[in-house]
Motif scaffolding. Structure first.
Motif, mmCIF file in Angstrom:
data_model
loop_
_atom_site.group_PDB
_atom_site.id
_atom_site.type_symbol
_atom_site.label_atom_id
_atom_site.label_comp_id
_atom_site.label_asym_id
_atom_site.label_seq_id
_atom_site.Cartn_x
_atom_site.Cartn_y
_atom_site.Cartn_z
ATOM 1 N N LEU A 31 -9.483 4.687 -1.453
ATOM 2 C CA LEU A 31 -8.274 4.771 -2.270
ATOM 3 C C LEU A 31 -7.419 5.894 -1.709
ATOM 4 C CD1 LEU A 31 -9.933 4.418 -5.800
ATOM 5 C CD2 LEU A 31 -8.939 2.616 -4.370
ATOM 6 N N ASP A 32 -6.383 5.531 -0.958
ATOM 7 C CA ASP A 32 -5.561 6.481 -0.202
ATOM 8 C C ASP A 32 -4.315 6.857 -0.999
ATOM 9 O OD1 ASP A 32 -4.131 7.942 1.634
ATOM 10 O OD2 ASP A 32 -4.020 6.345 3.127
ATOM 11 N N PHE A 33 -4.276 8.076 -1.496
ATOM 12 C CA PHE A 33 -3.141 8.575 -2.275
ATOM 13 C C PHE A 33 -2.183 9.396 -1.410
ATOM 14 C CE2 PHE A 33 -6.326 7.669 -5.455
ATOM 15 C CZ PHE A 33 -5.591 7.184 -6.518
ATOM 16 N N SER A 34 -2.345 9.394 -0.106
ATOM 17 C CA SER A 34 -1.535 10.252 0.768
ATOM 18 C C SER A 34 -0.133 9.707 1.028
ATOM 19 C CB SER A 34 -2.243 10.453 2.110
ATOM 20 O OG SER A 34 -2.291 9.227 2.832
ATOM 21 N N GLY A 35 0.155 8.468 0.639
ATOM 22 C CA GLY A 35 1.441 7.854 0.938
ATOM 23 C C GLY A 35 2.564 8.205 -0.017
ATOM 24 N N THR A 36 2.312 9.089 -0.950
ATOM 25 C CA THR A 36 3.353 9.416 -1.918
ATOM 26 C C THR A 36 4.460 10.219 -1.254
ATOM 27 O OG1 THR A 36 2.270 11.429 -2.637
ATOM 28 C CG2 THR A 36 1.701 9.413 -3.809
ATOM 29 N N ASP A 37 5.689 10.004 -1.716
ATOM 30 C CA ASP A 37 6.838 10.714 -1.159
ATOM 31 C C ASP A 37 7.160 11.976 -1.958
ATOM 32 O OD1 ASP A 37 7.855 9.761 -3.508
ATOM 33 O OD2 ASP A 37 9.409 8.517 -2.591
ATOM 34 N N GLY A 38 6.288 12.348 -2.852
ATOM 35 C CA GLY A 38 6.503 13.526 -3.671
ATOM 36 C C GLY A 38 7.082 13.214 -5.041
ATOM 37 N N SER A 39 7.614 11.996 -5.212
ATOM 38 C CA SER A 39 8.179 11.639 -6.509
ATOM 39 C C SER A 39 7.080 11.386 -7.535
ATOM 40 C CB SER A 39 9.083 10.414 -6.393
ATOM 41 O OG SER A 39 8.340 9.295 -5.945
ATOM 42 N N ILE A 40 5.905 11.017 -7.070
ATOM 43 C CA ILE A 40 4.745 10.857 -7.947
ATOM 44 C C ILE A 40 3.643 11.740 -7.384
ATOM 45 C CG2 ILE A 40 3.004 9.275 -8.830
ATOM 46 C CD1 ILE A 40 5.039 7.031 -8.503
ATOM 47 N N VAL A 41 3.149 12.616 -8.219
ATOM 48 C CA VAL A 41 2.085 13.523 -7.802
ATOM 49 C C VAL A 41 0.832 13.174 -8.599
ATOM 50 C CG1 VAL A 41 1.343 15.923 -7.658
ATOM 51 C CG2 VAL A 41 3.745 15.336 -7.267
ATOM 52 N N TYR A 42 -0.220 12.835 -7.897
ATOM 53 C CA TYR A 42 -1.490 12.508 -8.532
ATOM 54 C C TYR A 42 -2.374 13.745 -8.518
ATOM 55 C CZ TYR A 42 -0.091 7.654 -7.919
ATOM 56 O OH TYR A 42 0.576 6.466 -7.970
ATOM 57 N N SER A 43 -2.803 14.150 -9.702
ATOM 58 C CA SER A 43 -3.732 15.272 -9.788
ATOM 59 C C SER A 43 -5.123 14.772 -9.392
ATOM 60 C CB SER A 43 -3.766 15.824 -11.214
ATOM 61 O OG SER A 43 -4.350 14.874 -12.091
ATOM 62 N N ALA A 44 -6.031 15.709 -9.195
ATOM 63 C CA ALA A 44 -7.417 15.326 -8.895
ATOM 64 C C ALA A 44 -7.980 14.486 -10.040
ATOM 65 C CB ALA A 44 -8.263 16.569 -8.659
ATOM 66 N N ALA A 45 -7.631 14.849 -11.275
ATOM 67 C CA ALA A 45 -8.110 14.086 -12.437
ATOM 68 C C ALA A 45 -7.540 12.666 -12.434
ATOM 69 C CB ALA A 45 -7.735 14.804 -13.725
#
Length: 99
Positions: A31-45
């Protein structure tokens, strides 16, 4: 927001289920969360929550969901927030031929 995203991801991963079911082998999914442009920030939780939901939905099959790419062996990647609004669906990697 996360529920909408999860519906899309679950639908995408269900495509993998038929492949796993037909070959009866473990399916590892990064599950790769690295593609975000900064508009959505996923916390560790958030990331752990998504992984936990995915584990629950796919419990009947031999799936392993990871938050980091495995060091070796075949796996599929689900990219979050890739490709702009609406997401990006590039291909189905039957048999894990593409890493």
């Amino acid at each position: 927001m996360i529920n909408h995203l999860l519906r899309f991801v679950i639908a995408s991963v269900l495509l993998l289920v038929s492949a796993v079911d037909s070959v009866k082998s473990q399916q590892v999914v990064f599950l790769d969360f690295s593609g975000t442009d900064g508009s959505i920030v996923y916390s560790a939780a958030d990331k752990i929550g998504v992984m936990t939901i995915m584990d629950g939905h796919h419990a009947p099959w031999d799936f392993t969901f990871l938050l980091s790419a495995p060091g070796s062996g075949p796996f599929s990647t689900v990219k979050f927030n890739a490709g702009g609004p609406g997401g990006l669906a590039e291909h189905i990697d039957f048999g894990n031929g593409i890493q």
